[in-house]
Motif scaffolding. Sequence first.
Motif, PDB file in Angstrom:
ATOM      1  N   THR A 195      69.865  18.119  84.992  1.00 38.15           N
ATOM      2  CA  THR A 195      70.422  18.513  85.637  1.00 38.15           C
ATOM      3  C   THR A 195      69.880  17.884  86.892  1.00 38.15           C
ATOM      4  O   THR A 195      71.028  18.015  87.795  1.00 38.15           O
ATOM      5  CB  THR A 195      70.804  19.705  85.065  1.00 38.15           C
ATOM      6  OG1 THR A 195      69.318  20.742  85.277  1.00 38.15           O
ATOM      7  CG2 THR A 195      71.087  19.914  83.720  1.00 38.15           C
ATOM      8  N   GLN A 257      62.335  22.024  79.341  1.00 37.97           N
ATOM      9  CA  GLN A 257      62.369  21.838  77.778  1.00 37.97           C
ATOM     10  C   GLN A 257      61.834  21.240  76.284  1.00 37.97           C
ATOM     11  O   GLN A 257      61.672  20.576  76.429  1.00 37.97           O
ATOM     12  CB  GLN A 257      63.297  20.401  78.403  1.00 37.97           C
ATOM     13  CG  GLN A 257      63.950  20.618  79.872  1.00 37.97           C
ATOM     14  CD  GLN A 257      65.683  21.005  79.375  1.00 37.97           C
ATOM     15  OE1 GLN A 257      66.271  20.158  79.215  1.00 37.97           O
ATOM     16  NE2 GLN A 257      66.528  21.924  80.418  1.00 37.97           N
ATOM     17  N   LEU A 294      71.598  26.557  83.134  1.00 45.23           N
ATOM     18  CA  LEU A 294      71.529  27.628  81.365  1.00 45.23           C
ATOM     19  C   LEU A 294      72.225  26.822  80.588  1.00 45.23           C
ATOM     20  O   LEU A 294      72.447  25.979  80.383  1.00 45.23           O
ATOM     21  CB  LEU A 294      72.951  28.444  81.197  1.00 45.23           C
ATOM     22  CG  LEU A 294      73.083  29.825  82.578  1.00 45.23           C
ATOM     23  CD1 LEU A 294      74.690  30.231  82.586  1.00 45.23           C
ATOM     24  CD2 LEU A 294      71.959  30.471  83.043  1.00 45.23           C
ATOM     25  N   PRO A 295      71.275  27.642  79.058  1.00 48.08           N
ATOM     26  CA  PRO A 295      70.345  28.413  78.201  1.00 48.08           C
ATOM     27  C   PRO A 295      69.859  28.786  79.228  1.00 48.08           C
ATOM     28  O   PRO A 295      68.488  27.992  79.828  1.00 48.08           O
ATOM     29  CB  PRO A 295      70.287  28.167  77.393  1.00 48.08           C
ATOM     30  CG  PRO A 295      70.040  26.796  77.231  1.00 48.08           C
ATOM     31  CD  PRO A 295      71.179  26.092  78.051  1.00 48.08           C
TER      32      PRO A 295
HETATM   33  N1  ASP Z   1      72.479  23.040  79.847  1.00 45.83           N
HETATM   34  C1  ASP Z   1      71.921  22.068  80.204  1.00 45.83           C
HETATM   35  C2  ASP Z   1      71.455  20.775  79.595  1.00 45.83           C
HETATM   36  O1  ASP Z   1      72.535  20.228  79.010  1.00 45.83           O
HETATM   37  C3  ASP Z   1      70.447  22.367  80.356  1.00 45.83           C
HETATM   38  C4  ASP Z   1      69.339  22.924  79.632  1.00 45.83           C
HETATM   39  O2  ASP Z   1      69.701  22.313  78.506  1.00 45.83           O
HETATM   40  O3  ASP Z   1      68.595  23.958  79.781  1.00 45.83           O
HETATM   41  O4  ASP Z   1      70.378  19.956  80.168  1.00 45.83           O
END
Ligand code: ASP
Length: 334
Positions: A195, A257, A294-295
Amino acid sequence: MIPTLATKRNEHNNRAAYLPFGAKRDGPLRHQHILSVKQFTPRDLDAVIAVADEMRIIVERIGAFDLLHGKVLAVLFYEPSTRTSASFIAAMQRLGGGFIPINEVRYSSVAKGESLPDTIRTLEGYADVIALRHPETGAAALAAQYARKPIINAGDGIGEHPTQALLDLFTLIKERGALDGATVTMLGDLKYGRTVHSLARALALYNVKLNYVSPDILRMPRELVAELNARGIQQTETSALQDVLGATDVLYVTRVQKERFANLEEYEAVKDAYVITPETLTHAKADMALMHPLPRVGEISPAVDCDPRAAYFRQVEYGMYVRMALLAMVLGKA
Ligand code: ASP
């Protein structure tokens, strides 16, 4: 087991793209794949934001309308999702269209070893547009090489998440009124967070200052910093939020992540590096916007949710309007 792109790419490398990327450019994003923020012009961004705001007003007034009646969206997700998949589906429903959700890939032919190109060529027999999430960077671009219908990148590994960047821009504008002159601080996992990769590129089309706050091992990728440097964007890196918090107009917090770490000990060492609490916000501007894709899993304390600066649940709602706009635009109806 998800077939890897590396193995499948060779099997299909003789297939020509049917609809060249960027073809029929007779309206912003019309009949285009949405693969990366790199493809957007300032005019595209203005158009998406304007159409999304129209969608917001229409949803608030009448809930739904039949702009995409007869059109079908395939939602092909090889990775978990709550907001992106649900908001694409809600967006299509509110525009009067239908949808095919394939998010349990273990129950689809993907589990039998079907390649991504074959899955795409199958789904486009039923659908008019495909939203794709995949763990490998470049998956959406690969799919687009085989697709006759628009592919929308709904997240490709640690690569990009362009529709999230668009909804982030929309949120920034809604929260602040304008982007130019803003200082945006991105915090957390800047290495693996797709993101922030997309958002930094999108913000580079405006007159903004970017701060990156992360543990040393999760810094923004060097090539992205160099790319934005070459475009004259002012960027500052630090591991201490207090260095930049007081001058920040928008604090964009990200989750570490976990699923991208090869070594879980490394994840454990950095997972709680930053936690935003009510105390943190006492050092922030009174009109700062606090955002998060999010999340969240602990990086923003729930005690912050009632602070008016906490914009992340408004951000969620804006995502649907932006995805309504994108669907209408790529299908040539906006
Ligand atoms: N929902 C977002 C993504 O798919 C952010 C995340 O997963 O941390 O990248």
